[in-house]
Motif scaffolding. Structure first.
Motif, PDB file in Angstrom:
ATOM      1  N   THR A 167     -14.222   6.287  -3.170  1.00 19.38           N
ATOM      2  CA  THR A 167     -15.251   7.108  -3.821  1.00 19.38           C
ATOM      3  C   THR A 167     -14.795   7.606  -5.180  1.00 19.38           C
ATOM      4  OG1 THR A 167     -14.400   9.205  -2.922  1.00 19.38           O
ATOM      5  CG2 THR A 167     -16.017   8.015  -1.568  1.00 19.38           C
ATOM      6  N   GLY A 168     -13.487   7.496  -5.459  1.00 18.15           N
ATOM      7  CA  GLY A 168     -12.957   8.054  -6.701  1.00 18.15           C
ATOM      8  C   GLY A 168     -12.525   9.504  -6.553  1.00 18.15           C
ATOM      9  N   TYR A 169     -12.714  10.091  -5.367  1.00 17.59           N
ATOM     10  CA  TYR A 169     -12.214  11.447  -5.090  1.00 17.59           C
ATOM     11  C   TYR A 169     -11.023  11.299  -4.149  1.00 17.59           C
ATOM     12  CZ  TYR A 169     -16.089  13.200  -7.670  1.00 17.59           C
ATOM     13  OH  TYR A 169     -16.940  13.462  -8.702  1.00 17.59           O
ATOM     14  N   PRO A 170      -9.807  11.523  -4.683  1.00 16.99           N
ATOM     15  CA  PRO A 170      -8.603  11.121  -3.958  1.00 16.99           C
ATOM     16  C   PRO A 170      -8.469  11.686  -2.545  1.00 16.99           C
ATOM     17  CG  PRO A 170      -8.073  11.568  -6.234  1.00 16.99           C
ATOM     18  CD  PRO A 170      -9.498  11.969  -6.052  1.00 16.99           C
ATOM     19  N   VAL A 171      -8.789  12.970  -2.353  1.00 18.92           N
ATOM     20  CA  VAL A 171      -8.544  13.514  -1.015  1.00 18.92           C
ATOM     21  C   VAL A 171      -9.538  12.926   0.002  1.00 18.92           C
ATOM     22  CG1 VAL A 171      -9.954  15.642  -1.104  1.00 18.92           C
ATOM     23  CG2 VAL A 171      -7.778  15.615   0.151  1.00 18.92           C
ATOM     24  N   VAL A 172     -10.755  12.648  -0.459  1.00 15.46           N
ATOM     25  CA  VAL A 172     -11.757  12.013   0.404  1.00 15.46           C
ATOM     26  C   VAL A 172     -11.283  10.595   0.756  1.00 15.46           C
ATOM     27  CG1 VAL A 172     -14.131  11.107   0.450  1.00 15.46           C
ATOM     28  CG2 VAL A 172     -13.671  13.375  -0.515  1.00 15.46           C
ATOM     29  N   ASP A 173     -10.830   9.884  -0.259  1.00 16.04           N
ATOM     30  CA  ASP A 173     -10.400   8.499  -0.036  1.00 16.04           C
ATOM     31  C   ASP A 173      -9.155   8.436   0.863  1.00 16.04           C
ATOM     32  OD1 ASP A 173     -12.493   7.768  -1.558  1.00 16.04           O
ATOM     33  OD2 ASP A 173     -11.354   7.390  -3.386  1.00 16.04           O
ATOM     34  N   ALA A 174      -8.232   9.389   0.662  1.00 14.91           N
ATOM     35  CA  ALA A 174      -7.024   9.409   1.492  1.00 14.91           C
ATOM     36  C   ALA A 174      -7.416   9.581   2.957  1.00 14.91           C
ATOM     37  CB  ALA A 174      -6.108  10.547   1.048  1.00 14.91           C
ATOM     38  N   ALA A 175      -8.324  10.526   3.210  1.00  9.79           N
ATOM     39  CA  ALA A 175      -8.707  10.804   4.592  1.00  9.79           C
ATOM     40  C   ALA A 175      -9.432   9.601   5.216  1.00  9.79           C
ATOM     41  CB  ALA A 175      -9.579  12.052   4.637  1.00  9.79           C
ATOM     42  N   MET A 176     -10.312   8.950   4.440  1.00  7.33           N
ATOM     43  CA  MET A 176     -11.037   7.799   4.982  1.00  7.33           C
ATOM     44  C   MET A 176     -10.084   6.637   5.274  1.00  7.33           C
ATOM     45  SD  MET A 176     -14.030   8.852   5.390  1.00  7.33           S
ATOM     46  CE  MET A 176     -14.814   7.328   5.914  1.00  7.33           C
ATOM     47  N   ARG A 177      -9.035   6.522   4.466  1.00  6.36           N
ATOM     48  CA  ARG A 177      -8.072   5.438   4.717  1.00  6.36           C
ATOM     49  C   ARG A 177      -7.179   5.804   5.903  1.00  6.36           C
ATOM     50  NH1 ARG A 177      -6.411   3.301  -1.312  1.00  6.36           N
ATOM     51  NH2 ARG A 177      -8.444   3.623  -2.268  1.00  6.36           N
ATOM     52  N   GLN A 178      -6.874   7.091   6.068  1.00  7.96           N
ATOM     53  CA  GLN A 178      -6.119   7.495   7.272  1.00  7.96           C
ATOM     54  C   GLN A 178      -6.932   7.124   8.519  1.00  7.96           C
ATOM     55  OE1 GLN A 178      -5.447  11.757   8.067  1.00  7.96           O
ATOM     56  NE2 GLN A 178      -3.700  11.227   9.356  1.00  7.96           N
ATOM     57  N   LEU A 179      -8.230   7.397   8.474  1.00 11.79           N
ATOM     58  CA  LEU A 179      -9.091   7.072   9.622  1.00 11.79           C
ATOM     59  C   LEU A 179      -9.005   5.590   9.960  1.00 11.79           C
ATOM     60  CD1 LEU A 179     -11.394   7.685  11.653  1.00 11.79           C
ATOM     61  CD2 LEU A 179     -13.017   7.332   9.792  1.00 11.79           C
ATOM     62  N   ARG A 180      -9.124   4.757   8.937  1.00 10.87           N
ATOM     63  CA  ARG A 180      -9.099   3.310   9.192  1.00 10.87           C
ATOM     64  C   ARG A 180      -7.722   2.869   9.702  1.00 10.87           C
ATOM     65  NH1 ARG A 180     -12.687  -0.595   7.992  1.00 10.87           N
ATOM     66  NH2 ARG A 180     -14.043   0.817   6.853  1.00 10.87           N
ATOM     67  N   HIS A 181      -6.668   3.462   9.154  1.00  8.87           N
ATOM     68  CA  HIS A 181      -5.327   3.018   9.511  1.00  8.87           C
ATOM     69  C   HIS A 181      -4.887   3.525  10.887  1.00  8.87           C
ATOM     70  CE1 HIS A 181      -1.247   1.576   8.786  1.00  8.87           C
ATOM     71  NE2 HIS A 181      -0.856   2.691   9.392  1.00  8.87           N
ATOM     72  N   GLU A 182      -5.258   4.766  11.220  1.00  8.30           N
ATOM     73  CA  GLU A 182      -4.745   5.365  12.462  1.00  8.30           C
ATOM     74  C   GLU A 182      -5.797   5.488  13.564  1.00  8.30           C
ATOM     75  OE1 GLU A 182      -2.891   9.153  11.986  1.00  8.30           O
ATOM     76  OE2 GLU A 182      -1.438   8.438  10.543  1.00  8.30           O
ATOM     77  N   GLY A 183      -7.089   5.390  13.186  1.00  9.53           N
ATOM     78  CA  GLY A 183      -8.125   5.685  14.177  1.00  9.53           C
ATOM     79  C   GLY A 183      -8.158   7.180  14.460  1.00  9.53           C
TER      80      GLY A 183
END
Ligand code: FAD
Length: 457
Positions: A312-328
């Motif tokens: 999204t270009g908003y780092p904390v949002v993107d970090a959290a969404m990638r954590q979700l994909r990586h860890e479930g």
């Protein structure tokens, strides 16, 4: 020989298990039974991360039963038909089951009772297994359920919880009933790379470590994204490898501000169960309508995809969404931020976000997912339904040194400190611009769209 069936559902443990204890106390032999319920698969609820975690739980439950002289019987199909089959094969007179919290669990209970009683058998349903306090136990004077958390928490805290039970020493299972093979490790495709390990043994190891090293600091640390200082019990609670009653007792025994804050979070879990029990439609419909006309999926398709992918270009949002994909799994502060961003900054229907979460979350749970999404969207039980979280200020507050973002967004790994939360400011500052997306929307524009949609200006 008397035989009883213990039907395991969302209670995959041997410690503090009232149905198991009651069955062992009243019968010579028991059949510990788990049914892969066709209806849950057909409803699309069996996402890979949860299927893999469930497989861990079943393997561990079987191993625990074998250590005690028993075994787990696993079947697949219609749960009522399978219980009926096992009852006829073994001549069991009683079936024990934990009280469920969803509308589906209630229908299952009713169907089981009807089928068993028509054949002269008995169904015993036990409270205090899946929740600490069962939905409907504490109610306000005026209506059937609490719509506000604080008064619920007060009444919930005053409830006397049952005592906890040790795991049984021995379990005798009749020879007869056949079982499918216990699911093998690593057999489920499409699982998140960093998925946590399931099973009661793993859960209890975490519990011991948490009581020693985590609980005391929970109050100050639970919102710190990079500190990762929450219990991570949610998947174990979802599958019942940990008992909520035991967690409340043990936290209260440990005492202190950390324990109080932790017990309060466990109460949120029960709070949402009692809301959904009273208003099952809230799994799909606004609990309180704000007359939203969300952007159409087609119009918002690019934004939705950017949000799902963590671009999204908003780092904390993107970090959290990638954590979700990586860890479930995702930190609670990340869930709040990403849900708020989708529903308010992008003005996308909460159901779209909730679906994506349910596709990936290992703790994905209809009550706690949908109602937390509604809370953030302002259509749920939040008394400030129009609050909007700013991902930049939230990032700076809850990830002050930027290490959470750097861990999950490698494009920004070289950006030092909290500058990582505003990558657009790096432009023209002499340093090479990171290969990271531009914001999908300006925050001021997102806010104006939301305020207009809600009739606030
Ligand atoms: P801790 O902070 O250690 O808390 C201990 C336990 O308390 C948790 O394991 C959980 O069972 C309970 N708890 C904590 N916060 C909440 C809360 N806000 N609501 C209900 N229970 C809570 N939780 C789920 O279990 N399943 C879900 O599908 C789910 N979806 C969510 C979606 C959104 C948009 C949001 C904002 C929250 C959601 N939560 C969900 C609640 C919460 O984020 C997770 O329970 C928590 O992050 C799990 O981490 P933990 O076990 O380390 O929690």
């Amino acid at each position: 020989m008397t035989v009883a069936v213990v039907l395991f559902t969302a209670d995959l443990r041997l410690h503090d298990h009232p149905p198991l204890r009651a069955a062992l106390a009243s019968s010579d032999e028991i059949v510990p039974l788990f049914v892969h319920d066709r209806a849950i698969h057909e409803a699309g609820f069996a996402a890979p991360n949860r299927r893999a975690f469930l497989a861990d739980c079943l393997r561990d439950l079987d191993a625990g039963l074998r250590e005690r002289g028993g075994r787990l019987v696993i079947r697949s199909g219609d749960v009522v038909e399978e219980v009926g089959r096992v009852v006829s094969e073994t001549g069991a007179a009683d079936v024990h089951l934990a009280a469920g919290v969803s509308a589906y669990a209630h229908r299952r209970e009713e169907r089981l009772r009807e089928a068993l009683e028509s054949g002269g058998r008995r169904l015993h349903v036990h409270d205090g297994v899946v929740t600490a306090v069962a939905p409907g136990t504490v109610t306000p004077a005026a209506s059937g359920h609490f719509a506000v958390f604080t008064p619920y928490f007060r009444r919930w805290s005053a409830e006397r919880l049952r005592e906890t039970f040790a795991a049984p020493r021995t379990v005798r299972v009749p020879d007869g009933p056949g079982s499918e093979a216990v699911p093998a490790a690593g057999a489920v495709p499409g699982v998140s790379e960093g998925l946590a390990e399931g099973g009661e043994r793993q859960a209890r190891k975490q519990l011991t470590a948490w009581l020693r090293h985590g609980l005391a600091a929970y109050e100050e640390g639970h919102d710190d994204l990079s500190g990762d200082a929450t219990s991570r019990f949610s998947p174990h609670l979802h599958f019942g490898a940990l008992s909520p009653v035991e967690l409340v007792h043990r936290a209260r025994t440990a005492g202190g501000a950390g324990a109080e804050a932790f017990v309060r979070q466990l109460c949120w879990r029960d709070f949402h169960y009692q809301v959904l029990a009273a208003r099952p439609a809230a799994a799909r419909q606004d609990y309180r309508t704000r007359h939203d006309h969300w952007r159409s999926e087609a119009d918002a398709a690019g934004d939705i995809e950017a949000w799902r992918q963590g671009r999204t270009g908003y780092p904390v949002v993107d970090a959290a969404m990638r954590q979700l994909r990586h860890e479930g799994w995702m930190h609670n502060r990340g869930r709040l931020l990403t849900a708020g961003f989708l529903t308010k900054t992008l003005y996308v229907d909460w159901r779209i976000g909730a679906r994506h979460f349910l596709d990936l979350l290992v703790d994905g749970d209809v009550a706690n997912n949908q109602l937390n999404w509604q809370w953030m969207a302002g259509t749920g039980t939040d008394s400030r339904p129009n609050r909007v979280l700013n991902p930049v200020t939230q990032g700076k507050r809850y990830d002050p040194d930027g290490s959470y973002v750097r861990r999950w967004v490698p494009e920004l790994a070289a950006v030092p400190g909290s500058a990582v939360h505003e990558p657009w400011k790096l432009r023209g500052a002499g340093s090479a611009r990171p290969d990271y997306p531009e914001p999908v929307v300006e925050l001021a524009d997102g806010l104006a769209r939301f305020r207009q949609a809600r009739g606030l200006e």
